[in-house]
Design a protein around this motif. Structure first.
Motif, short mmCIF file in Angstrom:
data_model
loop_
_atom_site.label_atom_id
_atom_site.label_comp_id
_atom_site.label_asym_id
_atom_site.label_seq_id
_atom_site.Cartn_x
_atom_site.Cartn_y
_atom_site.Cartn_z
N VAL A 67 -41.13 12.04 19.56
CA VAL A 67 -41.80 11.88 18.27
C VAL A 67 -40.79 12.05 17.14
O VAL A 67 -40.79 11.29 16.16
N GLY A 68 -39.90 13.02 17.27
CA GLY A 68 -38.85 13.21 16.26
C GLY A 68 -37.92 12.02 16.15
O GLY A 68 -37.57 11.58 15.06
N LEU A 69 -37.51 11.48 17.30
CA LEU A 69 -36.64 10.29 17.30
C LEU A 69 -37.35 9.09 16.68
O LEU A 69 -36.74 8.30 15.94
N ALA A 70 -38.62 8.94 16.98
CA ALA A 70 -39.39 7.84 16.39
C ALA A 70 -39.47 8.00 14.88
O ALA A 70 -39.38 7.02 14.13
N SER A 71 -39.60 9.23 14.41
CA SER A 71 -39.65 9.49 12.97
C SER A 71 -38.34 9.14 12.29
O SER A 71 -38.32 8.55 11.22
N VAL A 72 -37.22 9.51 12.93
CA VAL A 72 -35.91 9.18 12.37
C VAL A 72 -35.73 7.66 12.33
O VAL A 72 -35.23 7.10 11.35
N GLY A 73 -36.15 6.98 13.38
CA GLY A 73 -36.07 5.52 13.41
C GLY A 73 -36.92 4.89 12.32
O GLY A 73 -36.51 3.91 11.68
N TRP A 74 -38.09 5.46 12.07
CA TRP A 74 -38.97 4.94 11.03
C TRP A 74 -38.34 5.10 9.65
O TRP A 74 -38.38 4.19 8.83
N VAL A 75 -37.75 6.27 9.40
CA VAL A 75 -37.10 6.50 8.10
C VAL A 75 -35.90 5.57 7.95
O VAL A 75 -35.67 5.01 6.88
N TYR A 76 -35.13 5.37 9.02
CA TYR A 76 -34.00 4.44 8.98
C TYR A 76 -34.48 3.03 8.64
O TYR A 76 -33.88 2.34 7.83
N TRP A 77 -35.58 2.63 9.24
CA TRP A 77 -36.15 1.32 8.97
C TRP A 77 -36.60 1.22 7.51
O TRP A 77 -36.39 0.20 6.86
N LEU A 78 -37.22 2.27 6.99
CA LEU A 78 -37.66 2.26 5.59
C LEU A 78 -36.50 2.11 4.62
O LEU A 78 -36.59 1.39 3.63
N VAL A 79 -35.39 2.78 4.93
CA VAL A 79 -34.24 2.75 4.03
C VAL A 79 -33.58 1.37 4.06
O VAL A 79 -33.15 0.86 3.03
N HIS A 80 -33.53 0.74 5.22
CA HIS A 80 -32.81 -0.52 5.35
C HIS A 80 -33.70 -1.76 5.25
O HIS A 80 -33.20 -2.87 5.31
N TYR A 81 -34.99 -1.59 5.11
CA TYR A 81 -35.89 -2.72 5.00
C TYR A 81 -35.81 -3.27 3.58
O TYR A 81 -35.98 -2.53 2.62
N PRO A 82 -35.52 -4.56 3.42
CA PRO A 82 -35.39 -5.10 2.04
C PRO A 82 -36.75 -5.11 1.34
O PRO A 82 -37.76 -5.45 1.94
N SER A 83 -36.74 -4.72 0.09
CA SER A 83 -37.98 -4.71 -0.67
C SER A 83 -38.33 -6.13 -1.11
O SER A 83 -37.51 -7.04 -1.06
N VAL A 84 -39.53 -6.32 -1.58
CA VAL A 84 -40.00 -7.63 -2.00
C VAL A 84 -39.21 -8.11 -3.22
O VAL A 84 -38.97 -9.29 -3.39
N SER A 85 -38.79 -7.19 -4.08
CA SER A 85 -38.12 -7.57 -5.32
C SER A 85 -36.67 -8.01 -5.10
O SER A 85 -36.06 -8.55 -6.00
N GLN A 86 -36.10 -7.77 -3.93
CA GLN A 86 -34.69 -8.13 -3.69
C GLN A 86 -34.54 -9.56 -3.29
O GLN A 86 -35.15 -10.17 -2.56
#
Length: 86
Positions: A67-86
């Motif tokens: 669960v902790g590893l999945a959470s870290v992966g989720w945060v990594y994805w959030l940081v690197h996911y391009p936003s709509v405005s970019q």
């Protein structure tokens, strides 16, 4: 819970201010504290559920680690996911 915790909370506040604009600071701070509080709730519910079914401690720690590893992966994805405005 201790001296290191006070340093981490201070660093967290500084990071939030530096990485947010004045317009998004309240939203991002609220989002962080919501996730922080919900993690305590869901972590305790998961532990209670696992102990109810007499899961052995090795499996218990393995599940919590996943669960902790999945959470870290989720945060990594959030940081690197391009936003709509970019």
């Amino acid at each position: 819970s201790g001296t290191a915790s006070s340093i981490l909370w201070t660093a967290h506040g500084a990071y939030m201010v530096l990485s947010s604009s004045p317009k998004t600071l309240g939203y991002l701070t609220g989002l962080f504290y919501s996730i922080y509080q919900l993690s305590s709730l869901f972590g305790n519910l998961l532990a209670a559920l696992l102990f109810t079914f007499d899961v052995n401690l090795t499996v218990f720690y393995l599940i919590l680690s996943l669960v902790g590893l999945a959470s870290v992966g989720w945060v990594y994805w959030l940081v690197h996911y391009p936003s709509v405005s970019q």
